[in-house]
Design an enzyme around this catalytic site. Structure first.
Site, PDB file in Angstrom:
ATOM      1  N   CYS A  44      -0.510   4.049   2.365  1.00  0.00           N
ATOM      2  CA  CYS A  44      -0.516   4.519   3.865  1.00  0.00           C
ATOM      3  C   CYS A  44       1.066   4.543   4.101  1.00  0.00           C
ATOM      4  O   CYS A  44       1.897   4.531   4.796  1.00  0.00           O
ATOM      5  CB  CYS A  44      -0.337   2.366   4.234  1.00  0.00           C
ATOM      6  N   ASP A  45       2.473   3.545   3.685  1.00  0.00           N
ATOM      7  CA  ASP A  45       3.805   3.603   4.045  1.00  0.00           C
ATOM      8  C   ASP A  45       4.878   4.314   2.629  1.00  0.00           C
ATOM      9  O   ASP A  45       5.529   4.437   3.163  1.00  0.00           O
ATOM     10  CB  ASP A  45       4.308   1.853   3.769  1.00  0.00           C
ATOM     11  N   CYS A  98       1.022  -1.320   0.382  1.00  0.00           N
ATOM     12  CA  CYS A  98       0.107  -0.168   0.644  1.00  0.00           C
ATOM     13  C   CYS A  98       1.004   1.462   0.040  1.00  0.00           C
ATOM     14  O   CYS A  98       1.344   1.591   1.061  1.00  0.00           O
ATOM     15  CB  CYS A  98      -1.078   0.048   1.330  1.00  0.00           C
TER      16      CYS A  98
HETATM   17  C1  FAD Z   1       0.700  -3.927   6.261  1.00  0.00           C
HETATM   18  C2  FAD Z   1      -0.537  -3.421   5.734  1.00  0.00           C
HETATM   19  C3  FAD Z   1      -0.492  -1.551   6.663  1.00  0.00           C
HETATM   20  C4  FAD Z   1      -1.939  -1.326   5.860  1.00  0.00           C
HETATM   21  N1  FAD Z   1      -1.995   0.062   6.152  1.00  0.00           N
HETATM   22  C5  FAD Z   1      -2.815   1.011   6.573  1.00  0.00           C
HETATM   23  C6  FAD Z   1      -3.003   2.333   6.411  1.00  0.00           C
HETATM   24  O1  FAD Z   1      -1.571   2.627   7.149  1.00  0.00           O
HETATM   25  N2  FAD Z   1      -3.307   3.539   6.577  1.00  0.00           N
HETATM   26  C7  FAD Z   1      -4.768   2.599   6.030  1.00  0.00           C
HETATM   27  O2  FAD Z   1      -6.149   3.254   5.810  1.00  0.00           O
HETATM   28  N3  FAD Z   1      -5.170   1.230   5.347  1.00  0.00           N
HETATM   29  C8  FAD Z   1      -3.839   0.605   5.772  1.00  0.00           C
HETATM   30  N4  FAD Z   1      -3.894  -0.724   5.197  1.00  0.00           N
HETATM   31  C9  FAD Z   1      -5.400  -1.182   4.771  1.00  0.00           C
HETATM   32  C10 FAD Z   1      -6.205  -1.283   5.428  1.00  0.00           C
HETATM   33  O3  FAD Z   1      -6.120  -2.115   7.042  1.00  0.00           O
HETATM   34  C11 FAD Z   1      -7.775  -2.513   5.279  1.00  0.00           C
HETATM   35  O4  FAD Z   1      -8.045  -1.209   3.928  1.00  0.00           O
HETATM   36  C12 FAD Z   1      -8.699  -2.558   6.225  1.00  0.00           C
HETATM   37  O5  FAD Z   1      -7.842  -3.513   7.520  1.00  0.00           O
HETATM   38  C13 FAD Z   1      -9.875  -3.590   6.274  1.00  0.00           C
HETATM   39  O6  FAD Z   1     -10.447  -3.621   7.149  1.00  0.00           O
HETATM   40  P1  FAD Z   1     -11.822  -5.211   6.501  1.00  0.00           P
HETATM   41  O7  FAD Z   1     -12.639  -4.803   8.061  1.00  0.00           O
HETATM   42  O8  FAD Z   1     -12.945  -4.358   5.430  1.00  0.00           O
HETATM   43  O9  FAD Z   1     -10.860  -6.016   6.244  1.00  0.00           O
HETATM   44  P2  FAD Z   1      -9.989  -6.919   7.045  1.00  0.00           P
HETATM   45  O10 FAD Z   1      -8.928  -5.962   7.835  1.00  0.00           O
HETATM   46  O11 FAD Z   1      -9.717  -7.476   6.000  1.00  0.00           O
HETATM   47  O12 FAD Z   1     -11.046  -7.724   7.967  1.00  0.00           O
HETATM   48  C14 FAD Z   1     -11.570  -8.912   7.830  1.00  0.00           C
HETATM   49  C15 FAD Z   1     -11.408  -9.828   8.970  1.00  0.00           C
HETATM   50  O13 FAD Z   1     -12.644 -10.397   8.591  1.00  0.00           O
HETATM   51  C16 FAD Z   1     -12.088 -11.803   9.255  1.00  0.00           C
HETATM   52  N5  FAD Z   1     -12.467 -12.801   7.971  1.00  0.00           N
HETATM   53  C17 FAD Z   1     -12.364 -13.660   6.322  1.00  0.00           C
HETATM   54  N6  FAD Z   1     -13.503 -14.619   6.524  1.00  0.00           N
HETATM   55  C18 FAD Z   1     -13.757 -14.525   7.199  1.00  0.00           C
HETATM   56  C19 FAD Z   1     -14.400 -16.256   7.608  1.00  0.00           C
HETATM   57  N7  FAD Z   1     -15.385 -16.620   6.649  1.00  0.00           N
HETATM   58  N8  FAD Z   1     -14.998 -15.972   9.242  1.00  0.00           N
HETATM   59  C20 FAD Z   1     -14.789 -15.489   9.820  1.00  0.00           C
HETATM   60  N9  FAD Z   1     -14.286 -14.286   9.574  1.00  0.00           N
HETATM   61  C21 FAD Z   1     -13.331 -13.943   7.899  1.00  0.00           C
HETATM   62  C22 FAD Z   1     -10.811 -12.027   8.603  1.00  0.00           C
HETATM   63  O14 FAD Z   1     -10.055 -12.925   9.747  1.00  0.00           O
HETATM   64  C23 FAD Z   1      -9.839 -10.181   9.161  1.00  0.00           C
HETATM   65  O15 FAD Z   1     -10.064 -10.415  10.647  1.00  0.00           O
HETATM   66  C24 FAD Z   1      -2.707  -1.537   5.692  1.00  0.00           C
HETATM   67  C25 FAD Z   1      -2.938  -2.798   5.229  1.00  0.00           C
HETATM   68  C26 FAD Z   1      -1.919  -3.841   5.406  1.00  0.00           C
HETATM   69  C27 FAD Z   1      -1.917  -5.396   4.783  1.00  0.00           C
END
Ligand code: FAD
Length: 331
Positions: free
Chosen positions: A140-141, A137
Site C-alpha cells: 500500500c505505502d 503494508c
Molecule cells: C493504515 C492502512 C492503510 C491501508 N492502505 C491500503 C491501501 O492503500 N490499499 C489496499 O488495498 N489496502 C490497504 N489497507 C488494507 C485494507 O484496509 C484492508 O485489506 C481492508 O480494509 C480489509 O477489509 P475488511 O472489510 O476485510 O476488514 P476491515 O477493514 O478490518 O473491516 C472489518 C470491520 O468489522 C468490524 N468488526 C470486527 N469485529 C466485529 C464484531 N465482533 N462485531 C461487529 N463489527 C465488528 C470492525 O470494526 C471493522 O469495521 C490498509 C490498511 C491500513 C490499516
C-alpha cells in the site's frame, strides 16, 4: 422474537459494505452490524492509490461512497453494535447476539477484518499513518517513501516479500529481525540475501535486533534499536518504519462456533467462501488465504453475496464440493 433478516453482515469495512450493496440490491432484507463506525481499516489512511477506478482517494471518502451506495439500495446499518455470539437454530436460521440486542437471519456474512500485530513500542500509535511514517503494508505505502530511508521489521514470508518491494522505492532499506535467522521460506530468504549482495545494494539486514522506540517531531525521524545479544543500543535515522510481524483476525468470539486456523483466521473454501457452518459465509481479511487488500476484500464481499443466492435456492448446495472445473486443468 428478534427481527428476521435474509442476510446479516457482521462488520462494515470494505468487504461488509460491498456484500451489503449486492444483497440489498438483490432485494434481500439486509442488516449490517458494526462495532464501531463504518469503514474498517481503510478509514485509517488518507491516500489510496491501488483501488481500481480511483487514481487517488482517501479512505473515509471511499467508505462514505460505499456506505451510501449500500444504504440507497435498502441496506440497514447498525453501528456501535459489537457481535459477541452466534447460534445456529434447528430451523437453520442463525441468531446473532450483540451487547443489548439479538437478531435472526437466514444467512450471515462475517466480514470482521483483522488488525496488524503491533510492536507495542512508544511512538508506534502516534505515527500510525503512512503520512507520519509508520505503516503495516508495503504494497500500500511503499511508493510514498520513494528516495527515502526506511526500516522494516520482521522475519517471516510477508516481511521478506514486503522488504523486497520496499527496495524498489526507498533509497535505503534496513530489515531488522529479533532472531539470528529469518523464518521465511528458503527461496524467499535466498532472494533477499542475493539482493543484499548486489553491488551498491540499498538493502541491509540486522539480525538479533529489536526496535524499542519510534521517535520524531510530527513524523518519524529515527528509531531506537537494540541488539538483543550484546545489549548495544543505537539511534537509527529514517523516514519510515514498516512493521511486518503478522495479523490478528477479529475472530476471538467465534471459537467453538466456526472452524478457525491456529492463528484465528476463519476456515472456508476459497472459491465460494462457505465456512463449516451452513448459511455462514466469510469475506475479507478475516478469512484464511486473504490477500489483505482493499480490492480483494471488496471482491470477497461480492462473492459471498452472490453465493448466498445459491444457498437460498438450494441449501443442500452447502455440502457440495467445489466444482471440478475450478481445479487446475479442469477448464
Ligand atoms: C493504515 C492502512 C492503510 C491501508 N492502505 C491500503 C491501501 O492503500 N490499499 C489496499 O488495498 N489496502 C490497504 N489497507 C488494507 C485494507 O484496509 C484492508 O485489506 C481492508 O480494509 C480489509 O477489509 P475488511 O472489510 O476485510 O476488514 P476491515 O477493514 O478490518 O473491516 C472489518 C470491520 O468489522 C468490524 N468488526 C470486527 N469485529 C466485529 C464484531 N465482533 N462485531 C461487529 N463489527 C465488528 C470492525 O470494526 C471493522 O469495521 C490498509 C490498511 C491500513 C490499516
Amino acid at each position: 422474537m428478534s427481527e428476521r433478516y435474509d442476510c446479516i453482515i457482521i462488520g462494515a469495512g470494505p468487504a461488509g459494505l460491498a456484500a451489503a450493496l449486492y444483497t440489498a440490491r438483490d432485494r434481500f432484507k439486509t442488516l449490517v452490524l458494526e462495532k464501531l463506525l463504518p469503514g474498517g481499516q481503510i478509514s485509517n489512511t488518507n491516500r489510496i492509490e491501488n483501488y481500481p477506478g480511483f487514481e487517488q482517494i482517501d479512505g473515509p471518502g471511499l467508505i462514505e461512497k460505499m456506505q451510501n451506495q449500500a444504504v440507497n439500495f435498502g441496506a440497514e446499518m447498525k453501528t456501535s453494535c459489537e457481535v459477541t455470539r452466534l447460534e445456529r437454530l434447528q430451523n437453520s436460521d442463525i441468531t446473532i447476539y450483540c451487547d443489548q440486542e439479538k437478531y435472526t437471519a437466514r444467512a450471515v456474512i462475517m466480514a470482521l477484518g483483522s488488525d496488524y500485530r503491533k510492536l507495542g513500542v512508544p511512538g508506534e500509535d502516534e505515527f500510525r499513518s503512512a503520512g507520519a511514517g509508520v505503516s503495516y503494508c508495503g504494497t500500500c505505502d511503499a511508493p510514498f517513501f520513494k528516495g527515502k530511508q526506511v526500516l522494516a521489521v520482521g522475519g517471516g514470508n510477508t516481511a521478506v516479500e514486503e522488504t523486497l518491494h520496499l527496495t524498489k522505492f526507498a533509497d535505503k532499506v534496513t530489515l531488522i529481525h529479533r532472531r539470528d535467522e529469518l523464518r521465511a521460506t528458503r527461496v524467499l530468504t535466498e532472494e533477499l540475501l542475493q539482493k543484499t549482495n548486489e553491488p551498491n545494494s540499498n538493502l541491509i539486514i540486522k539480525y538479533s535486533t529489536v526496535a524499542t522506540a519510534i521517535e520524531g517531531e510530527g513524523k518519524v525521524q529515527s528509531v531506537r534499536l537494540k541488539n538483543v545479544k550484546t545489549g548495544q543500543e543505537e539511534n537509527y535515522p529514517c523516514d519510515g518504519v514498516f512493521i511486518f510481524i503478522g495479523m490478528v483476525p477479529n475472530t476471538g468470539f467465534l471459537k467453538g462456533f466456526v472452524q478457525l486456523t491456529d492463528n484465528g483466521f476463519i476456515k472456508c473454501d476459497c472459491a465460494y467462501l462457505r465456512t463449516n457452518v451452513p448459511g455462514v459465509f466469510v469475506a475479507g481479511d478475516c478469512r484464511i488465504g486473504a490477500a489483505m487488500q482493499l480490492a480483494t476484500a471488496v471482491g470477497d464481499g461480492v462473492t459471498a453475496a452472490m453465493m448466498l443466492k445459491q444457498y437460498f435456492r438450494d441449501p443442500g448446495w452447502w455440502n457440495e464440493p467445489v466444482s471440478d472445473i475450478l481445479q487446475p486443468g479442469g477448464w
